[in-house]
Design an enzyme around this catalytic site. Structure first.
Site, PDB file in Angstrom:
ATOM      1  N   GLU A 124      16.331 -19.630  50.468  1.00 51.67           N
ATOM      2  CA  GLU A 124      16.942 -18.343  50.568  1.00 51.67           C
ATOM      3  C   GLU A 124      16.293 -17.551  51.577  1.00 51.67           C
ATOM      4  O   GLU A 124      15.140 -17.704  51.886  1.00 51.67           O
ATOM      5  CB  GLU A 124      16.823 -17.545  49.274  1.00 51.67           C
ATOM      6  CG  GLU A 124      17.422 -18.147  48.056  1.00 51.67           C
ATOM      7  CD  GLU A 124      17.381 -17.332  46.930  1.00 51.67           C
ATOM      8  OE1 GLU A 124      18.087 -17.445  45.866  1.00 51.67           O
ATOM      9  OE2 GLU A 124      16.693 -16.150  46.883  1.00 51.67           O
ATOM     10  N   HIS A 184      12.088 -18.069  48.495  1.00 53.00           N
ATOM     11  CA  HIS A 184      12.519 -17.268  49.517  1.00 53.00           C
ATOM     12  C   HIS A 184      11.571 -16.461  50.111  1.00 53.00           C
ATOM     13  O   HIS A 184      10.864 -15.428  49.688  1.00 53.00           O
ATOM     14  CB  HIS A 184      13.235 -15.765  48.568  1.00 53.00           C
ATOM     15  CG  HIS A 184      14.002 -14.907  49.180  1.00 53.00           C
ATOM     16  ND1 HIS A 184      15.206 -14.315  48.852  1.00 53.00           N
ATOM     17  CD2 HIS A 184      13.844 -14.394  50.728  1.00 53.00           C
ATOM     18  CE1 HIS A 184      15.823 -13.513  49.690  1.00 53.00           C
ATOM     19  NE2 HIS A 184      14.911 -13.438  50.888  1.00 53.00           N
ATOM     20  N   HIS A 230      20.013 -13.438  40.138  1.00 50.63           N
ATOM     21  CA  HIS A 230      19.549 -11.984  40.189  1.00 50.63           C
ATOM     22  C   HIS A 230      19.589 -11.576  38.842  1.00 50.63           C
ATOM     23  O   HIS A 230      20.781 -10.972  38.375  1.00 50.63           O
ATOM     24  CB  HIS A 230      20.061 -11.170  41.218  1.00 50.63           C
ATOM     25  CG  HIS A 230      18.889 -10.265  41.951  1.00 50.63           C
ATOM     26  ND1 HIS A 230      18.585  -9.089  40.991  1.00 50.63           N
ATOM     27  CD2 HIS A 230      18.147 -10.107  42.832  1.00 50.63           C
ATOM     28  CE1 HIS A 230      17.483  -8.401  41.693  1.00 50.63           C
ATOM     29  NE2 HIS A 230      17.324  -9.110  42.809  1.00 50.63           N
ATOM     30  N   ASP A 231      18.393 -11.416  38.149  1.00 54.14           N
ATOM     31  CA  ASP A 231      18.289 -10.564  36.916  1.00 54.14           C
ATOM     32  C   ASP A 231      19.157 -11.358  35.639  1.00 54.14           C
ATOM     33  O   ASP A 231      19.343 -10.873  34.911  1.00 54.14           O
ATOM     34  CB  ASP A 231      18.816  -9.178  36.644  1.00 54.14           C
ATOM     35  CG  ASP A 231      17.913  -8.399  37.651  1.00 54.14           C
ATOM     36  OD1 ASP A 231      16.613  -8.796  38.153  1.00 54.14           O
ATOM     37  OD2 ASP A 231      18.168  -7.177  37.920  1.00 54.14           O
TER      38      ASP A 231
END
Length: 244
Positions: A75, A48, A196-197
């Site tokens: 990303e 990213h 994410h997480d």
């Protein structure tokens, strides 16, 4: 419960670049780490890049593209012209479009695919015409998934921060909006990614119960776990979460 043994693990190597940049030089070696991730079983590499190059540098993208053999996922914020040119120059397997603001520490929301529908139609077409699979980063909101489908995107990536935050409180309730969003995605013939997480505590439950989950992108938690377990063992443990 849906068993999804073929969900791919794409490893985000941003944190490796952050560590390297903190001292200058090339230690740890980003490309070698990505190659190690592949040899340990990862089915994809994610980066990213951001305009300040505080972790992934633009040259890293070219270097990784030339070296890795698995799926390459870039990303980033497609409202930045330099990002668009970087992706088109490298032609990764997939581009994941994220509505980041300039200087944002990490992604914290998905696209408003209703408000930005016409823009997203145009930018999705730009990448698809170059032969690149497109995924839109979205919140687990059925309305946003439905509108994403009208843009022509190949996939969506569900933003899983709220699932991770609420998992320990009530995992069934935490999963509910994601299950609803996934069902809408299936009805719209959209491929489904998530990220994410996600970590070793919450990944298995998510993967087992979300229908049609094709890929998870994991970076921060995986690299943190590798500090204690070692990179090879950590990757194997994450792969195990996706097998049953």
């Amino acid at each position: 419960m849906t068993e999804l043994p073929h969900t791919k693990l794409s490893i985000n190597v941003n944190k490796i670049a952050t560590l390297r940049n903190s001292r200058g030089g090339n230690n740890p070696d980003l490309v070698q780490t990505a190659l190690n991730c592949e040899s340990f079983g990862a089915q994809g590499i994610t980066v990213h890049p951001r305009p300040d190059e505080r972790h992934i540098r633009y040259q890293d993208v070219f270097d990784l593209k030339a070296a890795i053999a698995t799926e390459f996922n870039i990303e980033g914020n497609c409202q930045e012209e330099k990002f668009i040119q970087l992706v088109l120059a490298n032609k990764p397997t997939q581009v994941t479009l994220v509505p980041d603001a300039l200087g944002q520490i990490t992604s914290n929301h998905g696209w408003d695919t209703i408000k930005n529908q016409e823009y997203l139609k145009d930018i999705v077409a730009v990448f698809q015409e170059a032969g690149i699979r497109v995924s839109l980063f979205v919140d687990p909101d059925p309305r946003m998934v439905e509108a994403a489908a009208t843009t022509g995107t190949d996939r969506i990536e569900l933003y899983t921060e709220s699932y991770a935050t609420n998992y320990l409180l009530n995992k069934e309730l935490a999963l509910t909006p994601y299950l609803q969003a996934a069902k809408v995605a299936q009805q719209a013939s959209l491929g489904l990614n998530a990220g994410h997480d996600l970590d070793l505590h919450n990944l298995r439950y998510f993967a087992q119960n979300i229908p049609g989950l094709l890929e998870v992108s994991i970076g921060h938690a995986l690299i943190c776990d590798a500090l204690y377990l070692g990179l090879e063992v950590t990757i194997q443990r994450y792969l195990d979460q996706l097998k049953s």
